[in-house]
Design a protein around this motif. Structure first.
Motif, PDB file in Angstrom:
ATOM      1  N   ALA A   1      19.713  35.213 -21.261  1.00 34.44           N
ATOM      2  CA  ALA A   1      18.954  34.480 -20.098  1.00 34.44           C
ATOM      3  C   ALA A   1      18.121  33.246 -20.802  1.00 34.44           C
ATOM      4  CB  ALA A   1      17.862  35.192 -19.230  1.00 34.44           C
ATOM      5  N   LEU A   2      17.837  33.180 -22.223  1.00 33.92           N
ATOM      6  CA  LEU A   2      17.280  32.295 -23.031  1.00 33.92           C
ATOM      7  C   LEU A   2      18.578  31.482 -23.382  1.00 33.92           C
ATOM      8  CD1 LEU A   2      13.978  33.663 -24.688  1.00 33.92           C
ATOM      9  CD2 LEU A   2      15.374  33.110 -26.285  1.00 33.92           C
ATOM     10  N   VAL A   3      19.371  31.559 -23.293  1.00 32.35           N
ATOM     11  CA  VAL A   3      20.688  30.341 -23.924  1.00 32.35           C
ATOM     12  C   VAL A   3      20.770  29.845 -22.804  1.00 32.35           C
ATOM     13  CG1 VAL A   3      22.868  30.122 -24.002  1.00 32.35           C
ATOM     14  CG2 VAL A   3      22.502  32.172 -25.438  1.00 32.35           C
ATOM     15  N   LEU A   4      20.646  30.549 -21.845  1.00 30.93           N
ATOM     16  CA  LEU A   4      20.633  30.110 -20.575  1.00 30.93           C
ATOM     17  C   LEU A   4      20.077  28.661 -20.034  1.00 30.93           C
ATOM     18  CD1 LEU A   4      22.058  31.329 -16.874  1.00 30.93           C
ATOM     19  CD2 LEU A   4      20.607  29.773 -17.036  1.00 30.93           C
ATOM     20  N   ALA A   5      18.897  29.782 -20.336  1.00 30.34           N
ATOM     21  CA  ALA A   5      17.462  28.678 -19.969  1.00 30.34           C
ATOM     22  C   ALA A   5      17.580  27.089 -20.635  1.00 30.34           C
ATOM     23  CB  ALA A   5      15.868  29.392 -20.046  1.00 30.34           C
TER      24      ALA A   5
ATOM     25  N   GLY B   1      18.456  21.617 -21.798  1.00 32.85           N
ATOM     26  CA  GLY B   1      19.028  20.294 -21.271  1.00 32.85           C
ATOM     27  C   GLY B   1      19.361  19.873 -20.640  1.00 32.85           C
ATOM     28  N   ALA B   2      19.992  20.363 -20.316  1.00 28.66           N
ATOM     29  CA  ALA B   2      20.471  19.786 -19.111  1.00 28.66           C
ATOM     30  C   ALA B   2      19.522  19.010 -17.664  1.00 28.66           C
ATOM     31  CB  ALA B   2      21.063  20.486 -17.653  1.00 28.66           C
ATOM     32  N   VAL B   3      18.933  19.646 -17.924  1.00 24.15           N
ATOM     33  CA  VAL B   3      17.673  18.735 -16.898  1.00 24.15           C
ATOM     34  C   VAL B   3      17.324  17.830 -17.482  1.00 24.15           C
ATOM     35  CG1 VAL B   3      15.287  18.891 -15.861  1.00 24.15           C
ATOM     36  CG2 VAL B   3      17.286  20.186 -15.156  1.00 24.15           C
ATOM     37  N   ASN B   4      17.097  17.781 -18.908  1.00 27.70           N
ATOM     38  CA  ASN B   4      16.466  16.680 -19.566  1.00 27.70           C
ATOM     39  C   ASN B   4      17.218  15.139 -20.050  1.00 27.70           C
ATOM     40  OD1 ASN B   4      13.814  16.020 -20.855  1.00 27.70           O
ATOM     41  ND2 ASN B   4      15.375  15.686 -23.156  1.00 27.70           N
TER      42      ASN B   4
ATOM     43  N   GLY C   1      27.764  30.592 -29.882  1.00 26.31           N
ATOM     44  CA  GLY C   1      28.802  30.036 -29.703  1.00 26.31           C
ATOM     45  C   GLY C   1      28.202  29.605 -28.925  1.00 26.31           C
ATOM     46  N   TYR C   2      27.361  29.688 -27.158  1.00 25.08           N
ATOM     47  CA  TYR C   2      27.385  29.079 -25.570  1.00 25.08           C
ATOM     48  C   TYR C   2      26.890  27.874 -26.507  1.00 25.08           C
ATOM     49  CZ  TYR C   2      28.577  33.222 -23.495  1.00 25.08           C
ATOM     50  OH  TYR C   2      29.710  34.513 -23.026  1.00 25.08           O
TER      51      TYR C   2
ATOM     52  N   PHE D   1      25.623  26.557 -15.307  1.00 30.15           N
ATOM     53  CA  PHE D   1      25.323  27.119 -13.875  1.00 30.15           C
ATOM     54  C   PHE D   1      26.487  28.311 -14.311  1.00 30.15           C
ATOM     55  CE2 PHE D   1      23.283  23.259 -12.338  1.00 30.15           C
ATOM     56  CZ  PHE D   1      22.271  23.980 -12.021  1.00 30.15           C
ATOM     57  N   LEU D   2      27.913  27.898 -14.822  1.00 32.25           N
ATOM     58  CA  LEU D   2      28.481  28.445 -15.426  1.00 32.25           C
ATOM     59  C   LEU D   2      28.238  29.651 -16.026  1.00 32.25           C
ATOM     60  CD1 LEU D   2      31.883  29.194 -15.079  1.00 32.25           C
ATOM     61  CD2 LEU D   2      31.728  28.176 -17.699  1.00 32.25           C
ATOM     62  N   LEU D   3      27.543  29.388 -16.411  1.00 29.68           N
ATOM     63  CA  LEU D   3      26.551  30.866 -17.167  1.00 29.68           C
ATOM     64  C   LEU D   3      26.215  31.841 -16.896  1.00 29.68           C
ATOM     65  CD1 LEU D   3      25.622  29.831 -20.740  1.00 29.68           C
ATOM     66  CD2 LEU D   3      27.372  30.548 -20.036  1.00 29.68           C
TER      67      LEU D   3
END
Lengths: 667, 313
Positions: free
Chosen positions: B36-40, B45-48, A109-110, B59-61
């Motif tokens: 943590a995996l999802v966050l990474a 994705g964000a940096v790329n 979902g995230y 950062f919200l996560l």
């Protein structure tokens, strides 16, 4: 195989909210398939339908991939990848068996949220982001299975999300930004908005109904008066008799522009997918990463795909500069494309008049020959300029600019077409100028000896109101249907306008601090804090600031006062109080700190005759209150037993908590 | 009245103990690693893509994880383990270990209490309340069973982190011997005069009375019946404090553990039938009596009895 799953409705609701933007954006069949899969999982979770077996799930996975492949075919792009991922995430709930499956499903979902974020950086997407993450978090709390009310989980999730926001802000502002991506690929394309590097007649009038914002400008110096609000976009050189094109080779850098009437301002540019930046005419230099070309266009190496901010200095009264190496290109013209017009221009130049006089003659022609400023230009098929200049004489800025540049070139005056915007309204809440797509404009620059490249706007001759009061006032009555509609609304329209300004001010703040935040913005912010990431010491300093800020937040969270326990007792609590009150009437008083079993032991010791009833009620209460296993039947039994619990008054010792030795407190 | 044996404290980690910063540990769970995996992935994705919205999500996560960590930590911080105890059980039956927790100033949802060797129990504690979490601890042998270390933990609120504290209350649970039904020679022992020289089979015969319904058949006075004098029942002396003495040395069973079990069963049997009984063990004599306290005293003595060559404590 029916196996009800009480957590499923919450998981599905959270996933549905996360997927909502996709449903609006992806093809309808993808949304429909995703929703149907979700509803089926809901039915299965409620025990109304069997869970699909392994074969079924594999089959559906294959089907989904096949359908997407068939729908997109070779044009398999980011959208197709998102569709596959969304459908996979919709299939995932059907194979939930263990708590870990639930966690993995919510984690998907995230990622569903993440994929939605790449499509837009609008403020509303920001609200969606926080809301959807909050609901997913509530579902995450729910699947921990501590029981309790759904609203309680939501409240806790809201609390966690609110506490996460300042942490997010610190990391967002201070996390090191880089220029360029990690890998060479991957910048997504955005839809092009506004005009392009090609001007065909009808191109700009098409934009008039488009009230989307092109950019905002915040002035440090006084805002220029309406007549001077020319916003330069791109300059077109090549004309084929119908369309103007950019038509220049590698952009050469131009020198700085000097002059009077300096304005210093910052532009927040909405992504438009083109290779140039907007600037107030004329920009005296380029912001970092852009190039100021000889023809005063701010070129950027890659299309503007995300919101950008940059600060510029412009001069409204430039000093004459050099003509530039390509001045001769501004004379290239094929007179045979529009022979009547060409003949007119040759007559103007026949007496060897200077460039300035020819320009004046041309403008006189537009002013005196009954030209009408109108969006409703008749179609121009053969020899468009001839038809326009001598027959229809109705047109929009693009018609006038296009025709004037052609006429000047034939008459031997170097001329080029500039595309940009003219106008902008001041937002009273933000104090900045908003420029919309509907204010797109085209004008001409002519090379006049001793004056240099000079802006000449034929539209101003035909419709002076266009330059002072904007497009809507300049157009003949009734050409823009919604204007008369607005007039009917009267004061309400004013209110709506004010609300619009307010919303735009919020949106501008969002653009400024979030959507348009960049490496440069970060440099600026750190500079104001007296930090710099240029040196290793600076990087260490920034890191220390970030860690200190986060540490302070965590410390504050650790010391937040505890939430006050809910005051309103639920039914279980009420029933138990009633039971305790009944016992108090026969002399067994429960002090507030006493646990239920300790109280029960004391009560039984005092009134052995009531023993079984007291123990049963206490057991029910404890189960409903403290154990996850309490059922509706337990509650019904507790209700019945408490209501019929009426101990007879019997003379006995009054038992206080410090009275006779209590039964060992078994809890 | 229930009899409970509360923890025997031996100094090292006295209860009540309030969980404080020194004793609390926190580590991510497997779910936390998935998160943590999802966050990474989001951050990469964000940096790329240089996408500010993706940065916001990442950062919200991260903020959520940090806030969840604080919430989890605070959930146990200040929680007090006020006591630990258990009702004695017979060997082979699970001991119910009651751990008493005091919530203190805040609600404490999903507090899990586990023992080294036993399944855990989960509890929602309300502020200002005290509650007892009960855990079943399997028992095998009589004697004192060390309860072992106690782990109080919580994955509240999102299951991303596990906060825990380990407490060694140095407590033990009393395990009675396993009762073993066996026929004993009747009325072992004497009236408890404490001579230590009890011969087998001596009955404190008092006289005979006419039979009444309900008299035990084995107490019938067969001699008078045989003589045709009618049915009479033998009466034994029932003076308070006297009665059958269950004698270790009189049990016809060579294995000491089985002997303990047989005596245990006999104690329970006597208690149930309200016949007073005493217990004679190597080096110890318990005078005959009745009642739950007495029963406990006898069973405790049996539980602690150390026999040569036996496997007892």
């Amino acid at each position: 195989m029916k196996r009800p799953d009480p957590h499923m409705p919450f998981i599905l609701a959270a996933l549905g909210i996360a997927a909502a933007p996709h449903y609006l954006r992806l093809p309808p069949w993808v949304a429909l398939a995703s929703i149907v899969l979700g509803l089926y999982a809901l039915a299965a979770a409620l025990g109304r339908a069997p869970w699909p077996g392994r074969i079924w799930r594999l089959g559906m996975t294959g089907l989904v991939v096949g359908l997407v492949a068939a729908a997109w075919g070779l044009a398999f792009d980011r959208e197709a990848a998102v569709a596959v991922f969304l459908l996979m995430a919709s299939l995932k709930p059907l194979e939930i068996r263990t708590p870990r499956d639930r966690m993995v499903t919510l984690s998907m979902g995230y990622l569903v949220i993440l994929t939605a974020l790449f499509s837009s950086d609008h403020l509303l997407m920001g609200l969606y982001l926080v809301g959807a993450v909050g609901v997913l978090t509530a579902a995450m709390i729910r699947i921990q299975g501590s029981g309790g009310l759904w609203s309680g989980d939501l409240r806790l999730a809201a609390r966690l999300t609110l506490q996460a926001l300042p942490i997010m802000a610190i990391l967002f502002l201070l996390f090191p930004r880089f220029q360029g991506s990690l890998w060479g690929f991957g910048r997504e394309t955005v839809a092009r908005t506004g005009f392009s590097e090609e001007l065909t007649l009808g191109e700009i009038s098409r934009l008039v109904p488009d009230t989307r914002i092109a950019f905002r400008a915040e002035f440090e110096t006084p805002v220029p008066p309406p007549g001077q609000r020319y916003w330069r976009g791109v300059v077109l050189w090549n004309f084929d008799g119908r369309s103007w094109r950019r038509g220049v080779g590698p952009a050469a850098a131009g020198g700085p522009v000097r002059g009077a009437g300096e304005s210093r301002y910052t532009i927040a540019l909405e992504p438009h997918g083109q290779h140039w930046l907007m600037a107030l005419d004329l920009p005296s230099g380029a912001p970092p990463g852009a190039l100021l070309t000889e023809d005063r266009v701010l070129r950027v190496p890659r299309p503007v795909s995300v919101a950008m901010r940059y600060t510029l200095v412009s001069v409204t009264l430039p000093e004459p500069g050099p003509a530039g190496r390509r001045a001769s290109a501004a004379l290239a013209v094929d007179p045979d494309t529009n022979p009547r017009s060409a003949a007119l221009a040759r007559r103007w130049a026949a007496d060897g008049a200077p460039a300035a006089a020819i320009v004046r003659r041309a403008l006189d022609f537009f002013a005196t020959q009954g030209f009408v400023y109108s969006l409703a230009a008749p179609p121009l098929l053969e020899r468009p300029l001839d038809t326009f200049l001598f027959e229809t004489r109705r047109g929009y800025c693009e018609h006038y600019a296009s025709a004037l540049a052609f006429l000047l070139r034939v008459a031997g005056v170097p001329a080029r077409v500039v595309l940009g915007y003219h106008g902008g309204e001041v937002n009273p809440f933000g104090g900045y100028l908003v420029v919309r797509q509907s204010e797109a404009h085209a004008w001409v620059e002519a090379w006049i000896p001793q004056q240099g490249w000079t802006r000449i706007d034929p539209t101003g001759v035909v419709a002076p109101a266009r330059l002072t009061e904007g497009v809507v006032r300049a157009l003949p009555q009734g050409e823009l249907g919604d204007d008369s509609g607005l007039a009917l609304w009267g004061p309400l329209a004013g209110l709506a306008r004010r609300a619009g300004y307010g919303w735009d001010a919020i949106h501008a703040g969002w653009q400024r601090w979030v959507a348009g935040y960049s490496f440069q913005r970060q440099q600026g912010l750190l500079g104001r804090l007296g930090l710099s990431v240029a040196s290793a010491a600076g990087v260490l300093g920034v890191t220390l600031v970030a860690v200190a800020a986060l540490g302070l937040l965590v410390w504050a969270y650790l010391h937040l006062p505890a939430r006050r326990p809910r005051q309103a007792p639920d039914e279980v609590q009420r029933l138990y109080r009633r039971f305790a009150a009944a016992l108090a009437r026969v002399g067994v008083v429960r002090p507030p700190h006493e646990g239920p079993w300790a109280f029960a032991a004391r009560a039984v010791a005092g009134r052995p005759d009531l023993g079984p009833e007291i123990e049963r009620i206490t057991a029910l209460y404890v189960r409903l209150r403290y154990e996850p296993g309490g059922t509706a039947a337990d509650l019904a039994e507790l209700r019945r037993r408490v209501r019929t619990f009426r101990p007879s008054r019997r003379p006995g010792r009054r038992l206080g908590p410090n009275g006779p030795p209590p039964a060992l407190q078994a809890g | 009245m229930k009899v409970r044996v509360w923890a025997r404290r031996r100094g090292a980690a006295p209860l009540p103990r309030t969980l404080d910063r020194r004793g609390l540990y926190i580590l991510p769970t497997r779910q936390g690693l998935v998160f943590a995996l999802v966050l990474a992935a989001t951050l990469v994705g964000a940096v790329n893509y240089q996408n500010n919205m993706a940065f916001l999500l990442a950062f919200l996560l991260a903020g959520l994880a940090l806030a969840a960590m604080v919430h989890g930590y605070r959930n146990l911080l200040g929680l007090t383990v006020t006591g630990i105890g258990a009702q004695p059980v017979f060997a082979g039956r699970p001991a119910r270990i009651a751990v008493r927790l005091a919530a203190g100033s805040r609600d404490r949802p999903a507090v899990r209490v586990a023992l080294d060797r036993a399944a855990a129990a989960s509890w929602n504690l309300e502020a200002q309340r005290e509650a007892a979490v009960e855990i079943d601890l399997p028992t095998r042998r009589r004697g004192l069973l060390p309860i072992g270390r106690l782990v109080v933990s919580s994955r509240y609120p999102m299951g991303l982190f596990r906060v825990w504290a380990t407490i060694d209350p140095q407590a033990a649970c009393l395990v009675y011997p396993q009762p073993l039904a066996a026929s004993l020679p009747l009325e072992l022992g004497s009236d408890g005069a404490g001579t230590g020289q009890a011969g087998p089979g001596i009955e404190d015969f008092h006289g005979v009375t006419p039979y009444q319904p309900g008299d035990p058949p084995r107490h019938l006075h067969w001699k008078s019946l045989a003589r045709g004098q009618g049915v009479f029942t033998k009466r034994f002396d029932e003076r308070r404090g006297s009665g059958g003495l269950l004698d270790w040395f009189a049990v016809p069973e060579p294995d000491p553990e089985r002997r303990v079990s047989i005596l245990c069963h006999a104690v329970l049997d006597r208690e149930r039938r309200k016949q007073s009984y005493g217990l004679r063990l190597p080096g110890r004599l318990i005078r005959p009596a009745l009642g739950r306290g007495h029963r406990h005293r006898c069973l405790e003595a049996l539980a602690h009895l150390s026999v040569p060559g036996g496997s007892g404590p």
